[in-house]
Design a protein around this motif. Structure first.
Motif, PDB file in Angstrom:
ATOM      1  N   GLU A   1      90.011 -31.056 106.653  1.00 34.61           N
ATOM      2  CA  GLU A   1      90.273 -31.307 108.253  1.00 34.61           C
ATOM      3  C   GLU A   1      89.919 -29.998 109.406  1.00 34.61           C
ATOM      4  O   GLU A   1      89.321 -30.628 110.137  1.00 34.61           O
ATOM      5  CB  GLU A   1      91.598 -31.744 108.477  1.00 34.61           C
ATOM      6  N   VAL A   2      90.577 -29.310 108.656  1.00 43.21           N
ATOM      7  CA  VAL A   2      90.440 -27.785 109.207  1.00 43.21           C
ATOM      8  C   VAL A   2      89.437 -26.922 109.356  1.00 43.21           C
ATOM      9  O   VAL A   2      88.867 -25.838 109.184  1.00 43.21           O
ATOM     10  CB  VAL A   2      91.637 -27.310 109.491  1.00 43.21           C
ATOM     11  N   ASN A   3      88.355 -27.790 107.950  1.00 40.51           N
ATOM     12  CA  ASN A   3      87.048 -26.577 107.656  1.00 40.51           C
ATOM     13  C   ASN A   3      87.493 -25.775 106.937  1.00 40.51           C
ATOM     14  O   ASN A   3      86.392 -24.791 107.092  1.00 40.51           O
ATOM     15  CB  ASN A   3      86.557 -26.276 109.351  1.00 40.51           C
ATOM     16  N   ASP A   4      88.344 -26.036 105.654  1.00 40.86           N
ATOM     17  CA  ASP A   4      88.485 -24.672 105.482  1.00 40.86           C
ATOM     18  C   ASP A   4      87.379 -24.403 103.912  1.00 40.86           C
ATOM     19  O   ASP A   4      87.614 -25.918 103.109  1.00 40.86           O
ATOM     20  CB  ASP A   4      90.529 -25.504 104.403  1.00 40.86           C
ATOM     21  N   PRO A   5      86.322 -23.728 103.746  1.00 43.88           N
ATOM     22  CA  PRO A   5      85.692 -23.424 102.753  1.00 43.88           C
ATOM     23  C   PRO A   5      85.745 -23.778 101.276  1.00 43.88           C
ATOM     24  O   PRO A   5      85.605 -24.246 100.987  1.00 43.88           O
ATOM     25  CB  PRO A   5      84.749 -22.447 102.533  1.00 43.88           C
TER      26      PRO A   5
ATOM     27  N   LEU B   1      79.351 -23.193 106.731  1.00 39.15           N
ATOM     28  CA  LEU B   1      80.696 -21.861 106.787  1.00 39.15           C
ATOM     29  C   LEU B   1      80.773 -20.845 106.054  1.00 39.15           C
ATOM     30  O   LEU B   1      81.523 -19.575 106.494  1.00 39.15           O
ATOM     31  CB  LEU B   1      82.172 -21.920 106.635  1.00 39.15           C
ATOM     32  N   GLY B   2      79.759 -20.164 105.493  1.00 44.91           N
ATOM     33  CA  GLY B   2      79.086 -19.454 104.675  1.00 44.91           C
ATOM     34  C   GLY B   2      79.421 -18.739 103.095  1.00 44.91           C
ATOM     35  O   GLY B   2      79.696 -17.872 103.274  1.00 44.91           O
ATOM     36  N   ASP B   3      79.927 -20.575 102.973  1.00 42.23           N
ATOM     37  CA  ASP B   3      80.747 -19.987 101.448  1.00 42.23           C
ATOM     38  C   ASP B   3      79.538 -20.126 100.052  1.00 42.23           C
ATOM     39  O   ASP B   3      79.063 -21.644  99.705  1.00 42.23           O
ATOM     40  CB  ASP B   3      81.879 -21.579 101.325  1.00 42.23           C
ATOM     41  N   ALA B   4      79.178 -18.622 100.037  1.00 45.08           N
ATOM     42  CA  ALA B   4      78.343 -18.719  98.901  1.00 45.08           C
ATOM     43  C   ALA B   4      78.085 -19.401  97.258  1.00 45.08           C
ATOM     44  O   ALA B   4      77.265 -20.090  97.070  1.00 45.08           O
ATOM     45  CB  ALA B   4      78.484 -16.857  98.240  1.00 45.08           C
ATOM     46  N   GLU B   5      79.272 -19.968  96.799  1.00 43.33           N
ATOM     47  CA  GLU B   5      79.794 -20.741  95.728  1.00 43.33           C
ATOM     48  C   GLU B   5      78.810 -21.744  96.186  1.00 43.33           C
ATOM     49  O   GLU B   5      78.537 -22.619  95.567  1.00 43.33           O
ATOM     50  CB  GLU B   5      81.112 -21.173  95.486  1.00 43.33           C
ATOM     51  N   SER B   6      78.875 -22.718  97.151  1.00 42.68           N
ATOM     52  CA  SER B   6      78.168 -23.984  97.912  1.00 42.68           C
ATOM     53  C   SER B   6      77.077 -23.390  98.025  1.00 42.68           C
ATOM     54  O   SER B   6      76.705 -24.580  98.164  1.00 42.68           O
ATOM     55  CB  SER B   6      79.418 -24.299  99.481  1.00 42.68           C
ATOM     56  N   HIS B   7      76.999 -23.297  98.985  1.00 43.83           N
ATOM     57  CA  HIS B   7      74.901 -22.759  98.637  1.00 43.83           C
ATOM     58  C   HIS B   7      74.835 -22.363  96.923  1.00 43.83           C
ATOM     59  O   HIS B   7      74.100 -23.266  96.861  1.00 43.83           O
ATOM     60  CB  HIS B   7      74.787 -21.409  99.426  1.00 43.83           C
TER      61      HIS B   7
END
Length: 166
Positions: free
Chosen positions: A8-12, A41-47
């Motif tokens: 909810e607080v957008n923690d990547p 939000l810049g999370d490399a693993e998500s990319h």
């Protein structure tokens, strides 16, 4: 429950975790939604995970090579060694060996084993100097050594013993 508060607080990291959970459940479209939020939000693993989803094109996520490469590039820029390695593979497959070598050197410097292996043939072909290969080998070993700790060695020994019992 705790993850939902973090989401909810957008923690990547929480968004990425939920994306992984959705993948394991077979909800690839839902996973992509969480990975996209974390990637913004810049999370490399998500990319990197998005690149895999676009590469495979499963479960309602369209196969899209441009999006796959875009997310690999973003992950590589974010310091993801496997993404950097995979970009090298794509460049090599497209006949751009010099660019592939550059990606593999960077990935090997981050401790990526397959990239170091992939540098051997270009070294024999003269595309990589012996000095550059030696430098990559040293940087690779330094990166690998940096990940070692007494706790990790105990855990590895434990899992080896567990595997031997099974």
């Amino acid at each position: 429950r705790n993850y939902m508060k973090r989401i909810e607080v957008n923690d990547p990291a929480a968004l990425r975790h939920m994306g992984g959970k959705r993948c394991r459940e077979g909800d690839y479209k839902g996973a992509a939604d969480y990975f996209k939020k974390a990637a913004k939000l810049g999370d490399a693993e998500s990319h990197f995970q998005l690149s895999i989803l676009y590469q495979d094109g499963e479960g309602g996520v369209e196969k899209d090579e441009k999006k796959e490469v875009y997310h690999l590039e973003e992950a590589a820029i974010g310091g993801h060694p496997v993404a950097r390695h995979d970009l090298g593979v794509i460049e090599n497959d497209n006949g751009r060996k010099e660019r592939a070598v550059k990606h593999w050197i960077i990935a090997a410097n981050m401790g990526q084993d397959h990239s170091l292996e992939n540098l051997k043939l270009p070294c024999r072909e003269g595309l990589v100097s012996k000095e550059d290969f030696t430098s990559a080998l040293r940087a690779h070993q330094t990166a690998v050594d940096a990940t070692k700790s007494p706790q990790r060695e105990v855990a590895e020994r434990f899992w080896r013993e567990e595997a031997a019992r099974v």
